[in-house]
Design a protein around this motif. Structure first.
Motif, short mmCIF file in Angstrom:
data_model
loop_
_atom_site.label_atom_id
_atom_site.label_comp_id
_atom_site.label_asym_id
_atom_site.label_seq_id
_atom_site.Cartn_x
_atom_site.Cartn_y
_atom_site.Cartn_z
N GLU A 14 -35.66 -3.16 -63.58
CA GLU A 14 -36.52 -3.86 -62.64
C GLU A 14 -36.49 -3.24 -61.24
N TYR A 15 -35.29 -2.99 -60.72
CA TYR A 15 -35.19 -2.47 -59.36
C TYR A 15 -35.79 -1.08 -59.27
N LEU A 16 -35.45 -0.21 -60.22
CA LEU A 16 -36.00 1.14 -60.20
C LEU A 16 -37.51 1.10 -60.27
N THR A 17 -38.07 0.30 -61.16
CA THR A 17 -39.52 0.20 -61.29
C THR A 17 -40.15 -0.32 -60.01
N ASN A 18 -39.62 -1.41 -59.48
CA ASN A 18 -40.20 -1.99 -58.26
C ASN A 18 -40.03 -1.07 -57.06
N LEU A 19 -38.84 -0.50 -56.89
CA LEU A 19 -38.60 0.38 -55.75
C LEU A 19 -39.48 1.63 -55.82
N SER A 20 -39.52 2.27 -56.98
CA SER A 20 -40.30 3.51 -57.08
C SER A 20 -41.80 3.25 -57.02
N THR A 21 -42.23 2.04 -57.35
CA THR A 21 -43.66 1.70 -57.28
C THR A 21 -44.06 1.22 -55.88
N PHE A 22 -43.24 0.37 -55.29
CA PHE A 22 -43.65 -0.29 -54.05
C PHE A 22 -42.93 0.19 -52.80
N VAL A 23 -41.78 0.84 -52.95
CA VAL A 23 -41.00 1.30 -51.80
C VAL A 23 -40.74 2.80 -51.99
N ALA A 24 -41.81 3.56 -52.03
CA ALA A 24 -41.69 4.97 -52.42
C ALA A 24 -41.89 5.95 -51.26
N ARG A 25 -42.18 5.49 -50.08
CA ARG A 25 -42.50 6.37 -48.95
C ARG A 25 -41.31 7.24 -48.55
N ALA A 139 -41.50 -5.46 -50.45
CA ALA A 139 -41.37 -4.01 -50.29
C ALA A 139 -41.09 -3.61 -48.84
N ASP A 140 -41.76 -4.23 -47.88
CA ASP A 140 -41.55 -3.87 -46.47
C ASP A 140 -40.13 -4.20 -46.02
N THR A 141 -39.60 -5.32 -46.47
CA THR A 141 -38.23 -5.71 -46.12
C THR A 141 -37.21 -4.74 -46.71
N ILE A 142 -37.43 -4.36 -47.96
CA ILE A 142 -36.52 -3.41 -48.61
C ILE A 142 -36.61 -2.05 -47.93
N TYR A 143 -37.82 -1.59 -47.64
CA TYR A 143 -38.01 -0.31 -46.97
C TYR A 143 -37.29 -0.30 -45.62
N ALA A 144 -37.44 -1.37 -44.86
CA ALA A 144 -36.77 -1.47 -43.56
C ALA A 144 -35.26 -1.47 -43.72
N ALA A 145 -34.75 -2.16 -44.73
CA ALA A 145 -33.31 -2.20 -44.98
C ALA A 145 -32.78 -0.81 -45.32
N ILE A 146 -33.50 -0.07 -46.13
CA ILE A 146 -33.09 1.29 -46.48
C ILE A 146 -33.10 2.17 -45.24
N GLN A 147 -34.15 2.10 -44.47
CA GLN A 147 -34.25 2.92 -43.25
C GLN A 147 -33.10 2.61 -42.29
N ARG A 148 -32.82 1.32 -42.07
CA ARG A 148 -31.71 0.93 -41.18
C ARG A 148 -30.39 1.44 -41.71
N ALA A 149 -30.18 1.29 -43.01
CA ALA A 149 -28.90 1.66 -43.60
C ALA A 149 -28.61 3.16 -43.45
N VAL A 150 -29.64 3.98 -43.50
CA VAL A 150 -29.43 5.43 -43.37
C VAL A 150 -29.61 5.91 -41.93
N GLY A 151 -29.78 4.96 -41.02
CA GLY A 151 -29.83 5.31 -39.60
C GLY A 151 -31.17 5.79 -39.10
N ARG A 152 -32.22 5.37 -39.77
CA ARG A 152 -33.58 5.72 -39.33
C ARG A 152 -34.30 4.45 -38.92
N THR A 153 -35.25 4.60 -38.05
CA THR A 153 -36.05 3.47 -37.64
C THR A 153 -37.26 3.38 -38.54
N PRO A 154 -37.52 2.22 -39.15
CA PRO A 154 -38.69 2.09 -40.02
C PRO A 154 -39.98 2.42 -39.27
N ALA A 155 -40.86 3.14 -39.96
CA ALA A 155 -42.15 3.52 -39.35
C ALA A 155 -43.11 2.35 -39.36
#
Length: 155
Positions: A14-25, A139-155
């Motif tokens: 589920e996570y891989l499918t959802n992440l790769s489909t909706f949080v792929a940027r 998807a936007d919340t997950i994307y922002a969490a990933i960006q924060r975690a790796v030290g990037r600011t979400p676009a």
């Protein structure tokens, strides 16, 4: 900006499918279905981040991490309760194995600690590179969490 390499550790798809489909940027995902497989992938993959499921109730019993004998003793000999605890908290066992294998990068637990903030504070005090994202996050919340975690600011 370079692509972010994320290791998704889950017992389903589920996570891989959802992440790769909706949080792929700008993110490349690789999946591991167990803690052992995740640790084996670390040297070659060298992920920037691990996105980790908390509950592993579809994993074969023999593939679960954690000492069932010690857990059974903790639950006064109740093997069923010990096994349920092991499955419900497998993400924490996997997290420990990843750290023991040398991964020091950020880990996002996919779990809703909203009602368990004290528990999460205790976990993150021991592991400052740990954060969480509720498993129902969009998807936007997950994307922002990933960006924060790796030290990037979400676009």
């Amino acid at each position: 900006m370079s692509e972010i390499k994320v290791l998704v550790v889950e017992d389903g798809d589920e996570y891989l499918t959802n992440l790769s489909t909706f949080v792929a940027r700008g993110i490349r995902y690789t999946q591991a279905k167990s803690g052992e497989q995740a640790c084996a992938l670390l040297p070659s993959l060298q992920p920037d981040l691990v996105y980790l499921d908390m509950r592993f109730d579809r994993t074969p019993i023999e593939a679960l991490l954690g000492d069932l004998v010690a857990l059974t003793a903790r639950f006064n000999g109740d093997v069923a309760r010990a096994r349920a605890f092991q499955q419900d908290n497998q993400g924490l066992f996997v997290l420990r194995a990843l750290r023991d294998a040398g991964f020091r990068g950020p880990v996002i637990l996919s779990y809703d600690f909203g009602a368990e903030e004290r528990r999460f504070r205790a976990l993150s005090e021991r592991d400052p590179a740990l954060s969480y994202c509720p498993d129902y996050a969009d998807a936007d919340t997950i994307y922002a969490a990933i960006q924060r975690a790796v030290g990037r600011t979400p676009a």
